[in-house]
Design a protein around this motif. Structure first.
Motif, PDB file in Angstrom:
ATOM      1  N   GLU A   1      30.783   9.615  33.910  1.00  0.00           N
ATOM      2  CA  GLU A   1      31.323  11.060  33.925  1.00  0.00           C
ATOM      3  C   GLU A   1      32.033  11.212  35.427  1.00  0.00           C
ATOM      4  OE1 GLU A   1      31.801  12.978  31.667  1.00  0.00           O
ATOM      5  OE2 GLU A   1      30.924  11.692  30.205  1.00  0.00           O
ATOM      6  N   GLU A   2      31.435  10.713  36.634  1.00  0.00           N
ATOM      7  CA  GLU A   2      32.267  10.982  37.804  1.00  0.00           C
ATOM      8  C   GLU A   2      33.422  10.293  37.734  1.00  0.00           C
ATOM      9  OE1 GLU A   2      28.986  11.063  41.329  1.00  0.00           O
ATOM     10  OE2 GLU A   2      28.343   9.367  39.752  1.00  0.00           O
TER      11      GLU A   2
ATOM     12  N   GLU B   1      36.028  12.317  35.435  1.00  0.00           N
ATOM     13  CA  GLU B   1      36.301  13.574  36.315  1.00  0.00           C
ATOM     14  C   GLU B   1      37.407  13.485  37.276  1.00  0.00           C
ATOM     15  OE1 GLU B   1      34.202  17.161  39.288  1.00  0.00           O
ATOM     16  OE2 GLU B   1      33.171  15.321  38.590  1.00  0.00           O
TER      17      GLU B   1
ATOM     18  N   ARG C   1      40.845  12.524  35.453  1.00  0.00           N
ATOM     19  CA  ARG C   1      41.498  13.485  34.551  1.00  0.00           C
ATOM     20  C   ARG C   1      42.213  14.545  35.696  1.00  0.00           C
ATOM     21  NH1 ARG C   1      35.938  14.520  32.748  1.00  0.00           N
ATOM     22  NH2 ARG C   1      35.678  13.525  30.808  1.00  0.00           N
ATOM     23  N   LYS C   2      42.277  14.312  36.803  1.00  0.00           N
ATOM     24  CA  LYS C   2      42.945  15.045  37.905  1.00  0.00           C
ATOM     25  C   LYS C   2      44.171  14.163  38.316  1.00  0.00           C
ATOM     26  CE  LYS C   2      38.871  17.287  39.956  1.00  0.00           C
ATOM     27  NZ  LYS C   2      38.060  17.274  40.965  1.00  0.00           N
TER      28      LYS C   2
ATOM     29  N   THR D   1      43.009  10.624  29.294  1.00  0.00           N
ATOM     30  CA  THR D   1      44.175  10.775  30.349  1.00  0.00           C
ATOM     31  C   THR D   1      45.401  10.125  29.930  1.00  0.00           C
ATOM     32  OG1 THR D   1      43.439   8.957  31.691  1.00  0.00           O
ATOM     33  CG2 THR D   1      42.115  10.781  31.857  1.00  0.00           C
TER      34      THR D   1
END
Length: 339
Positions: free
Chosen positions: A75-76, A79, A82-83, A119
């Protein structure tokens, strides 16, 4: 070995210091003609520093008990990934120590699938030697590219610095990656003790022989918690040799992507990566590892820019590329020109 090419490379590497600016300009012209002025930004996530190998130059080697080991959660990682599109970074580079296990290999496969689905980023892996079947599995999961440096073309020196592997095994991995359909990257260290300038010429020639899609190089920097602590880079008295190697790589590998890596800034603070981009390199590697983990992924000491992160840094990086007279690539493709 193409001895004629090897001599040509050797002659370029031994260019007198007074003539190196001419060499740099030649390499930059080759870069511009073949790769253009767009700089692809690549975001590296160093997702674990757990390693089963004991390479004698590496700060995260298995025997270094002073390293705080970590593993970033999926998940990290997602995260951060996705950016990346809003940061104009279209490839995520998943890098780690070598931790070959069935569970870890499956986890990486699942992570690749999630990144591609959520993504659309290109995925480059840099996680060391694996079996032919594992490479094929990750490729089927959606991995696009693989980076595995051979570090030196000298068989005896390779086995001295890599007690867990042979040069033959490493080169077989590169062959297996190509067969599996990856775009393949490799490269080497510059100036490790035991290297000669003839070795450096052979390293560049080996890259040409493999027709690599990307070639990552950087200076050897001794780490105090390794057997090479206190050793000097053999070019410490002529550090511009690092850039001569970049220029030679560009001249003899005009279509390869050559990144400006952070190790250049470790030797030339705040200017190393910029100089590499002006002397043959064409890709910029940004460190996207979550900040709390970065101090534990020190392959070499005094790694620069461990605090570069987030929107502010990403925007500053894009503006800086413009200051260098270059533009940032706005997407990626599966062509050799868009590694």
């Amino acid at each position: 070995m193409n001895l004629h090419t090897r001599k040509e490379i050797f002659d370029i590497l031994t260019t007198p210091s007074s003539n190196r600016q001419e060499l740099y300009s030649r390499a930059d012209a080759v870069r511009k003609e073949n790769m253009g002025d767009e700089i692809p930004l690549r975001g590296i996530i160093e997702f674990t520093n757990i390693c089963s190998n004991d390479c004698i130059y590496c700060g995260i080697r298995a025997s270094n008990s002073k390293v705080a080991r970590y593993k970033i959660t999926d998940e990290e990682i997602l995260e951060v990934a996705r950016k990346m599109p809003k940061w104009q970074q279209w490839t995520v580079v998943l890098q780690s120590g070598e931790a070959d296990s069935k569970a870890e290999n499956l986890r990486i496969g699942n992570l690749i699938e999630r990144i591609k689905k959520e993504t659309g980023l290109a995925v480059t892996l840099s996680v060391g030697n694996r079996s032919k079947d594992v490479f094929a599995f990750w490729r089927n999961c959606g991995a696009d590219r693989y980076l595995m440096r051979f570090e030196t073309s000298d068989k005896e020196l390779f086995e001295k610095i890599h007690p867990d592997c042979t040069l033959k095994e490493r080169l077989e991995c590169l062959d297996n990656l190509r067969e599996a359909g990856y775009q393949v990257g490799s490269g080497f260290m510059i100036g490790i003790p035991g290297e000669t300038i003839e070795t450096l010429a052979d390293n560049i020639n080996l890259c040409s022989t493999y027709d690599l899609d990307m070639i990552g190089i950087g200076p050897f920097i001794p780490h105090e918690e390794t057997p090479l602590a206190g050793q000097k880079n053999i070019y410490d008295d002529d550090k511009d040799m690092f850039f001569a190697a970049v220029s030679a790589l560009r001249i003899f590998n005009p279509l390869a992507h050559i990144p400006a890596t952070t190790a250049f800034d470790a030797v030339f603070p705040n200017t190393g990566r910029d100089l590499a981009l002006q002397r043959g390199a064409n890709v910029f590697m940004a460190n996207n590892t979550p900040e709390k983990y970065r101090d534990a992924y020190l392959i070499y000491p005094n790694k620069p820019f461990v605090d570069e992160t987030g929107d502010e840094y990403a925007n500053a990086l894009i503006n800086h590329m413009k200051e260098l007279g270059r533009s940032v690539a706005t997407g990626y493709a599966h062509s050799k020109k868009c590694y």
